[in-house]
Write a protein that holds these residues in place. Structure first.
Motif, PDB file in Angstrom:
ATOM      1  N   GLY A   1     -19.567  16.676 -75.256  1.00 51.32           N
ATOM      2  CA  GLY A   1     -20.251  18.653 -75.964  1.00 51.32           C
ATOM      3  C   GLY A   1     -19.104  18.690 -77.365  1.00 51.32           C
ATOM      4  O   GLY A   1     -18.744  18.036 -78.067  1.00 51.32           O
ATOM      5  N   LEU A   2     -19.456  19.382 -77.689  1.00 51.04           N
ATOM      6  CA  LEU A   2     -19.932  19.610 -79.567  1.00 51.04           C
ATOM      7  C   LEU A   2     -18.250  20.142 -79.680  1.00 51.04           C
ATOM      8  O   LEU A   2     -17.607  21.185 -78.735  1.00 51.04           O
ATOM      9  N   PRO A   3     -17.914  19.905 -81.253  1.00 50.22           N
ATOM     10  CA  PRO A   3     -16.897  20.261 -81.092  1.00 50.22           C
ATOM     11  C   PRO A   3     -16.546  21.800 -80.888  1.00 50.22           C
ATOM     12  O   PRO A   3     -17.201  22.752 -81.325  1.00 50.22           O
ATOM     13  N   SER A   4     -15.061  22.007 -80.813  1.00 46.18           N
ATOM     14  CA  SER A   4     -14.890  23.806 -80.177  1.00 46.18           C
ATOM     15  C   SER A   4     -13.347  23.746 -80.501  1.00 46.18           C
ATOM     16  O   SER A   4     -12.774  22.769 -79.876  1.00 46.18           O
ATOM     17  N   GLU A   5     -12.674  25.364 -80.498  1.00 46.90           N
ATOM     18  CA  GLU A   5     -11.357  25.518 -80.540  1.00 46.90           C
ATOM     19  C   GLU A   5     -11.008  25.271 -79.162  1.00 46.90           C
ATOM     20  O   GLU A   5      -9.929  24.806 -78.870  1.00 46.90           O
ATOM     21  N   THR A   6     -12.141  24.997 -78.306  1.00 47.70           N
ATOM     22  CA  THR A   6     -11.348  24.715 -76.515  1.00 47.70           C
ATOM     23  C   THR A   6     -11.841  22.752 -76.338  1.00 47.70           C
ATOM     24  O   THR A   6     -11.524  22.538 -75.059  1.00 47.70           O
ATOM     25  N   ASN A   7     -12.538  22.898 -77.640  1.00 49.38           N
ATOM     26  CA  ASN A   7     -13.269  20.940 -77.096  1.00 49.38           C
ATOM     27  C   ASN A   7     -12.407  20.222 -78.589  1.00 49.38           C
ATOM     28  O   ASN A   7     -13.509  19.847 -78.953  1.00 49.38           O
ATOM     29  N   PRO A   8     -11.011  20.510 -78.341  1.00 45.54           N
ATOM     30  CA  PRO A   8     -11.330  19.274 -80.093  1.00 45.54           C
ATOM     31  C   PRO A   8     -11.011  17.461 -80.458  1.00 45.54           C
ATOM     32  O   PRO A   8     -11.080  17.376 -78.940  1.00 45.54           O
ATOM     33  N   TYR A   9     -11.000  17.317 -80.903  1.00 42.36           N
ATOM     34  CA  TYR A   9     -11.697  16.416 -81.751  1.00 42.36           C
ATOM     35  C   TYR A   9     -10.692  15.560 -82.913  1.00 42.36           C
ATOM     36  O   TYR A   9     -10.616  16.354 -83.726  1.00 42.36           O
ATOM     37  N   LEU A  10      -9.984  14.615 -82.438  1.00 45.11           N
ATOM     38  CA  LEU A  10      -9.867  13.510 -83.868  1.00 45.11           C
ATOM     39  C   LEU A  10     -10.897  12.633 -83.965  1.00 45.11           C
ATOM     40  O   LEU A  10     -11.315  11.587 -83.383  1.00 45.11           O
ATOM     41  N   PHE A  11     -11.632  12.747 -85.533  1.00 48.97           N
ATOM     42  CA  PHE A  11     -11.764  11.051 -85.409  1.00 48.97           C
ATOM     43  C   PHE A  11     -11.652   9.983 -85.896  1.00 48.97           C
ATOM     44  O   PHE A  11     -10.920  10.436 -87.536  1.00 48.97           O
TER      45      PHE A  11
ATOM     46  N   PHE B   1     -21.224  14.600 -94.173  1.00 52.78           N
ATOM     47  CA  PHE B   1     -21.448  16.004 -93.368  1.00 52.78           C
ATOM     48  C   PHE B   1     -21.423  16.605 -92.301  1.00 52.78           C
ATOM     49  O   PHE B   1     -21.340  17.897 -92.490  1.00 52.78           O
ATOM     50  N   THR B   2     -22.080  16.647 -91.196  1.00 50.09           N
ATOM     51  CA  THR B   2     -21.556  17.082 -90.132  1.00 50.09           C
ATOM     52  C   THR B   2     -19.909  16.510 -89.477  1.00 50.09           C
ATOM     53  O   THR B   2     -19.177  17.955 -89.345  1.00 50.09           O
ATOM     54  N   LEU B   3     -19.205  15.779 -89.128  1.00 52.79           N
ATOM     55  CA  LEU B   3     -17.587  16.001 -89.782  1.00 52.79           C
ATOM     56  C   LEU B   3     -17.030  16.688 -90.447  1.00 52.79           C
ATOM     57  O   LEU B   3     -16.669  17.917 -89.652  1.00 52.79           O
ATOM     58  N   PHE B   4     -17.330  16.782 -91.586  1.00 51.98           N
ATOM     59  CA  PHE B   4     -16.657  17.476 -92.862  1.00 51.98           C
ATOM     60  C   PHE B   4     -16.750  19.307 -92.567  1.00 51.98           C
ATOM     61  O   PHE B   4     -16.001  19.920 -92.396  1.00 51.98           O
ATOM     62  N   GLY B   5     -18.318  19.468 -92.181  1.00 52.79           N
ATOM     63  CA  GLY B   5     -18.433  20.700 -91.319  1.00 52.79           C
ATOM     64  C   GLY B   5     -18.032  21.610 -90.029  1.00 52.79           C
ATOM     65  O   GLY B   5     -17.088  22.584 -90.407  1.00 52.79           O
ATOM     66  N   PHE B   6     -17.403  20.043 -89.187  1.00 53.07           N
ATOM     67  CA  PHE B   6     -17.060  20.788 -88.565  1.00 53.07           C
ATOM     68  C   PHE B   6     -15.305  20.705 -88.668  1.00 53.07           C
ATOM     69  O   PHE B   6     -14.424  21.935 -87.978  1.00 53.07           O
ATOM     70  N   LYS B   7     -14.914  20.190 -89.990  1.00 54.46           N
ATOM     71  CA  LYS B   7     -13.394  20.434 -90.102  1.00 54.46           C
ATOM     72  C   LYS B   7     -13.357  22.074 -90.684  1.00 54.46           C
ATOM     73  O   LYS B   7     -12.521  22.458 -90.199  1.00 54.46           O
ATOM     74  N   LEU B   8     -13.846  21.897 -91.374  1.00 53.77           N
ATOM     75  CA  LEU B   8     -14.218  23.395 -91.934  1.00 53.77           C
ATOM     76  C   LEU B   8     -14.297  24.854 -91.178  1.00 53.77           C
ATOM     77  O   LEU B   8     -13.897  25.515 -91.137  1.00 53.77           O
ATOM     78  N   LEU B   9     -14.974  24.651 -89.835  1.00 51.96           N
ATOM     79  CA  LEU B   9     -15.649  25.506 -89.076  1.00 51.96           C
ATOM     80  C   LEU B   9     -14.250  24.803 -88.513  1.00 51.96           C
ATOM     81  O   LEU B   9     -14.523  27.050 -87.253  1.00 51.96           O
ATOM     82  N   TYR B  10     -13.474  25.078 -87.466  1.00 54.32           N
ATOM     83  CA  TYR B  10     -12.787  24.283 -87.013  1.00 54.32           C
ATOM     84  C   TYR B  10     -11.273  23.754 -87.550  1.00 54.32           C
ATOM     85  O   TYR B  10     -10.771  22.906 -87.024  1.00 54.32           O
ATOM     86  N   PRO B  11     -11.068  23.902 -88.604  1.00 53.00           N
ATOM     87  CA  PRO B  11     -10.104  23.692 -89.385  1.00 53.00           C
ATOM     88  C   PRO B  11      -8.698  23.150 -88.432  1.00 53.00           C
ATOM     89  O   PRO B  11      -8.294  22.035 -88.704  1.00 53.00           O
ATOM     90  N   ASN B  12      -8.473  24.309 -87.294  1.00 49.48           N
ATOM     91  CA  ASN B  12      -6.753  23.618 -86.724  1.00 49.48           C
ATOM     92  C   ASN B  12      -7.301  23.170 -85.548  1.00 49.48           C
ATOM     93  O   ASN B  12      -6.796  22.542 -83.735  1.00 49.48           O
ATOM     94  N   HIS B  13      -8.379  22.319 -84.783  1.00 46.24           N
ATOM     95  CA  HIS B  13      -9.273  22.265 -84.116  1.00 46.24           C
ATOM     96  C   HIS B  13      -9.867  20.802 -84.033  1.00 46.24           C
ATOM     97  O   HIS B  13     -10.640  20.151 -82.972  1.00 46.24           O
ATOM     98  N   PHE B  14     -10.135  20.171 -85.158  1.00 46.56           N
ATOM     99  CA  PHE B  14     -10.954  19.167 -85.462  1.00 46.56           C
ATOM    100  C   PHE B  14     -10.010  18.421 -86.526  1.00 46.56           C
ATOM    101  O   PHE B  14      -9.669  18.575 -87.418  1.00 46.56           O
ATOM    102  N   PHE B  15     -10.099  16.822 -86.988  1.00 51.61           N
ATOM    103  CA  PHE B  15      -9.024  16.041 -87.068  1.00 51.61           C
ATOM    104  C   PHE B  15     -10.113  15.109 -87.432  1.00 51.61           C
ATOM    105  O   PHE B  15     -10.370  14.074 -87.071  1.00 51.61           O
TER     106      PHE B  15
END
Length: 489
Positions: free
Chosen positions: A249-259, A275-289
């Protein structure tokens, strides 16, 4: 080695013949890219006859292939000790020095090679390339001493960058990353297109601001019955990254990731990955690490391809800006006060606390020793205690070291990445030290699976998903790497 050989230092004719057979067998495994088996057999040859420079030279090459640069360096030096005229020994040692960013020492060995083989064009080219790097680094050092270097970020003028009418790719909305932007970006990159430089620069400036506000150790709360995913090294393998998102699943507020570091280098789609990872960091800053890896550094990027890729797809200025951003990446994450996640591993002393990690001044290039270095470079070993690193940087730490660290800090286990594993993961140290590596068929040669870990906040029990590599466009790994490393990967 027979008893007679141990006493005299000279192997019996039988032992010498057996050693040759082991070497020949090892060479075949090496040709078939089974480097670990080759190392095992070269080692058997050395045990029977430790006076042959070629055995050490060949094993050094196999160690280079498996990124054991410390061991490669030791073997190459031993080969040179045994035979001062063994030119390949100097080649191998130069490669090991290059891989560790010790360019002046590499240059000295390349110089020896060119003197021994004055008509060797390859040797001349490598000497010339290494000499350029040494001069460039000396020049940069002189400049940084002369003037207080300004932030690249401060010199970027986004307003001066026009979006051409013919650009049909993803667009930020009011300067912000949206879910639509990320979905469009994924498909845009899948089709081998380039994000407009204005949006690329904007993402870098915004994500730098986010990382600057974070501590060196980030605490993450995972609620009960909520899923959390940890991924290891991606190394520029964009199509395998997309496969992770398809499987999990794509990262989301209910599907958080840590790379967990090493997003770039080696794989030739590193720009697309980051840029894909940084984009998700900006979209979900508290749920993507994102944690820093040993490849989020200027030296590694110059050698292993990221620097060259950014310059080819964008500009040298952007390559410098990436270095600034990477300097602010957090070094570790603590999940529910129970699990510590870092790229490399543990430390050369037993009294390191989480608070000490939290206080590390990370806004710099990784040093050659100390806590920051060890977080990025260390590896576990099955034996008790500690040993010098096979990589030549960091330390190797045993199960007792892990146990003491966990007890001192009230943790259940650690998760780290940094090492290729056949199944994409490995559970070591009585279940207390887990490795996860997410780049399958690493470098298009290793044949390993990739993996990611999922856990939930209630029991924090790790579950592993293992997967094979997916096809990618015909761009080889290391396509943008320094030409000096062509003979390593």
């Amino acid at each position: 080695m027979s008893a007679n050989a141990e006493i005299t230092g000279v192997p019996s004719p039988e032992d010498a013949a057996r050693a040759e057979k082991f070497k020949e067998e090892a060479n075949e495994y090496f040709k078939n890219q089974d480097y670990n088996k080759a190392i095992e057999l070269y080692t058997k040859a050395i045990e029977l006859n430790n006076s042959v420079a070629v055995y050490y030279g060949n094993r050094s090459f196999a160690y280079l292939k498996t990124e054991c640069f410390g061991y490669a360096l030791t073997d190459a030096s031993r080969a040179i000790e045994l035979d001062r005229n063994y030119v390949k020994g100097y080649y191998r040692r130069a490669a090991a020095y290059m891989s560790l960013g010790k360019f002046k020492l590499a240059l000295k060995d390349f110089d020896t090679v060119t003197k021994a083989r004055p008509n060797d064009k390859d040797a001349k080219a490598k000497y010339s390339e290494c000499s350029k790097i040494v001069k460039k680094l000396a020049f940069e050092k002189a400049i940084s001493v002369e003037e207080n270097k300004k932030n690249i970020a401060d010199s970027i003028n986004l307003d001066a960058m026009a979006i051409e009418d013919e650009y049909t790719g993803p667009k930020l909305e009011d300067g912000k990353v949206t879910l639509k932007f990320m979905q469009d970006l994924i498909e845009w990159y899948r089709n081998q297109n380039k994000l407009h430089r204005k949006y690329a620069y904007k993402i870098l400036l915004d994500v730098k601001a986010w990382f600057m506000a974070q501590p060196s150790l980030v605490d993450i709360v995972i609620p009960d019955n909520s899923k959390f995913t940890i991924c290891g090294d991606i190394h520029g393998q964009y199509y395998d990254l997309l496969n992770v998102f398809e499987l999990n699943g794509l990262p989301s507020e209910t599907n958080p990731y840590l790379f967990n570091g090493d997003f770039v280098d080696r794989g030739s789609f590193s720009v697309e990955c980051i840029f894909t990872l940084f984009g998700f960091k900006l979209l979900y800053p508290n749920h993507f690490f994102m944690s820093r890896g040993n490849h989020e550094s200027a030296t590694m990027n110059q050698m292993y391809g990221f620097d060259g890729e950014v310059k080819a797809k964008y500009t040298a200025q952007m390559a410098e800006l990436f270095t600034e951003v990477y300097n602010w990446l957090p070094l570790a994450h603590c999940l529910n006060n129970r699990v510590l996640v870092m790229h490399g591993g543990l430390f050369s002393r037993d009294d390191v606390t989480l608070q000490e990690i939290r206080e590390i001044n990370r806004n710099r290039q990784p040093p050659d020793d100390g806590l920051m270095c060890e977080l990025l470079w260390s590896d576990p070993q099955p034996q008790l205690g500690r040993a010098p690193s096979k990589r030549g940087v960091g330390v190797q730490f045993g199960p007792d070291v892990t146990q003491k660290f966990l007890l001192l800090n009230g943790l259940d286990y650690i998760v780290r990445s940094h090492e290729v594993k056949n199944d994409g993961y490995e559970v070591a140290h009585d279940g207390k030290c887990i490795t996860v590596f997410s780049a399958p068929n690493y470098c298009d040669t290793m044949g390993n699976r990739g993996a990611f870990i999922t856990l939930n906040g209630k029991d924090m029990k790790p579950n592993f998903t293992s997967y094979v590599a997916v096809p990618h466009p015909n761009v080889k790994p290391m396509a943008y790497a320094n030409s000096l490393l062509n003979f390593i990967c």
